[in-house]
Design a protein around this motif. Structure first.
Motif: not given
Length: 385
Positions: A58-63, A79-82, A253-260, A270-275
Motif C-alpha cells: 500500500p502507498a500508506l498503511a497504519g498512519i 522517494s516513494g515513501a508516501g 516515512l518508510d514504505g508508507g509506514r511511520v518509521a519514527e 538519536s535516530p532509531r530507525h535504519p532509514v
C-alpha cells in the motif's frame, strides 16, 4: 516588518492571529487535546491508502499521527515513501482507503462538495514547481483564488496588496512569471496560498527546485509567516537541512509506514530507525576506511601509537564539548580527527572522533562519560600524521 504588520492590522487580513517566533510546546493531557481542537489541527487515525485493491504494497498503511495547531511539521522519507500521498489526504486531493483524516476534528471524508470547497479555502498549498499562470501578472496570479471564490473586487484588491507586501513582492505586482527568479516565483506561490487566509499551509517540496540562497530566503519567509500569522505549516522534503532549519517536529516515512517521529532535535540526535540513520548519515561519517584497516584492539607493542575515541552528544542535557577539560583528561596531544556538533532548537548533538596519546584505558574513561553522553573506544593505531 512593522509597516507590514500595521497594514495587516488595518486591512482584510486583520483576523490573522499573531504569535511569538517560537511556537509554544504542546502540553500533555487536556492542553494537548485543546490544541488539537484549535483551527489548524490535523490528525490521522489508522490511515491507509491503496491505489488498487490487490496492491501488495500500500502507498500508506497504519498512519497514526497528531499535528496540533500552530506547529511547523516536517515529513521526510526516501522517494516513494508516501510523503506526497499523505500530504494530499489533508485537503482530500487523495482519498484514504481506510482510517480517518481529521482537520479541526472534522473527518474530511464526510464533507459534501460544498464543505470540501470550504475546507480547501482554509488550506493553502505551495508546490515545488510554482504552478503559476505564465500569461498573468504576479498580482493576477495571487488574486486568482479570490476571484474564483467570487470575492468583492475591493476586498480582492486590499487582500492582494497586503499579502504581496507580506512576502516582499510589492514592487513586482505587474511583472510576469518569466521575469522572476525561482525564489521570487515561489514567493508568488506562497502569497497565492496565503491570500485566502488559511489556517494550514501545505508545502510540497517547496524548496527542491531552488538554489541554496533562494532556499534560505524561502525558509526565512515561511518562518516569518508562521510566527506572525500563527499558521500550521506542514511540509514534505527530501532535504534534511530544511527539516533542521525550520521544523519543530518531524515524521519519517518508510514504505508508507511511520518509521519514527518526534521533536526534530531528538530524532536527529538519536535516530532509531535504519532509514532515519541512512537519511541523516553525511558522506564520510564514521572512521575513514584507511583507519579501519589500521585499527587494533590492543595497543601496539612498540613505537608511537594513538588511541581513537568516539564521543557522542545527544542533546538530552545542556552538555557540550569542553575542550580544555578533554585536553586535561586525554593529554595535551589530543586531536580532533572527524565529526562535529550541530545545534537544533537549542539542543547540541553530534559526534567527535578524537585521537589521544597512547595509554591504556583507566580512570579517564569514567571522566569521559562526564564530558559526553557516551564514549566509545574505537581501538589503537600507530601514530597518525
Amino acid at each position: 516588518m512593522s509597516a507590514v504588520l500595521r497594514s495587516l492590522a488595518r486591512g482584510p487580513l486583520r483576523s490573522l492571529r499573531l504569535v511569538s517566533d517560537e511556537a509554544a510546546p504542546v502540553a500533555p493531557g487536556g492542553a494537548a487535546e485543546a490544541a488539537l481542537a484549535r483551527p489548524g489541527s490535523v490528525s490521522f487515525e489508522g490511515v491507509g491508502k491503496r491505489y488498487r485493491r490487490d496492491d501488495a504494497a500500500p502507498a500508506l498503511a497504519g498512519i497514526d499521527l497528531r499535528i496540533p495547531a500552530g506547529r511547523i511539521f516536517g515529513i521526510i522519507g526516501r522517494s516513494g515513501a508516501g510523503k506526497s500521498t499523505l500530504l494530499r489526504t489533508i485537503n482530500r486531493l487523495e482519498s484514504v482507503s481506510e482510517g480517518r483524516v481529521r482537520v479541526d476534528g472534522q473527518d474530511v471524508a464526510e464533507l459534501d462538495e460544498r464543505g470540501l470547497v470550504a475546507l480547501r479555502r482554509r488550506i493553502g498549498m505551495v508546490f515545488q514547481h510554482f504552478n503559476l499562470l505564465e500569461a498573468k501578472t504576479v498580482w493576477e496570479n495571487v488574486a486568482l483564488p479570490l476571484r474564483v471564490a467570487g470575492c468583492e473586487p475591493g476586498a480582492i484588491r486590499r487582500r492582494v496588496e497586503d499579502v504581496l507586501e507580506l512576502v516582499g513582492l510589492s514592487g513586482k505586482r505587474e511583472a510576469y512569471p518569466s521575469q522572476l527568479s525561482g525564489g521570487q516565483k515561489q514567493r508568488v506561490g506562497i502569497a497565492r496560498a496565503l491570500v485566502s487566509q488559511p489556517d494550514i499551509l501545505l508545502c510540497d517540496e517547496a524548496t527542491s527546485a531552488l538554489d541554496p540562497e533562494s532556499t534560505r530566503s524561502i525558509l526565512d519567509l515561511l518562518r516569518f509567516v508562521h510566527a506572525r500569522l500563527g499558521l500550521t505549516v506542514i511540509l514534505i522534503t527530501h532535504e534534511m537541512s530544511v527539516i533542521r532549519q525550520i521544523c519543530h517536529e518531524v515524521l519519517v516515512l518508510d514504505g508508507g509506514r511511520v518509521a519514527e517521529q518526534g521533536p526534530v532535535w531528538q530524532v536527529f540526535a538519536s535516530p532509531r530507525h535504519p532509514v532515519t540513520q541512512a537519511l541523516l548519515q553525511p558522506p564520510g561519517q564514521g572512521p575513514q576506511q584507511s583507519w579501519r584497516a589500521l585499527l587494533q584492539a590492543e595497543a601496539p607493542g612498540q613505537g608511537a601509537f594513538e588511541r581513537l575515541i568516539e564521543l557522542h552528544y545527544d542533546g538530552s542535557t545542556p552538555l557540550r564539548p569542553d575542550w580544555s577539560a578533554l585536553a586535561r583528561v586525554l593529554g595535551p596531544g589530543v586531536r580532533l580527527l572527524q565529526g562535529g556538533i550541530d545545534e537544533i532548537q537549542g539542543h547540541a548533538h553530534g559526534r567527535l572522533v578524537l585521537s589521544a596519546p597512547g595509554r591504556g584505558p583507566g580512570a579517564r574513561d569514567v571522566l569521559l562519560h562526564h564530558l559526553s553522553h557516551a564514549a566509545k573506544d574505537l581501538g589503537y593505531v600507530r601514530r597518525i600524521d
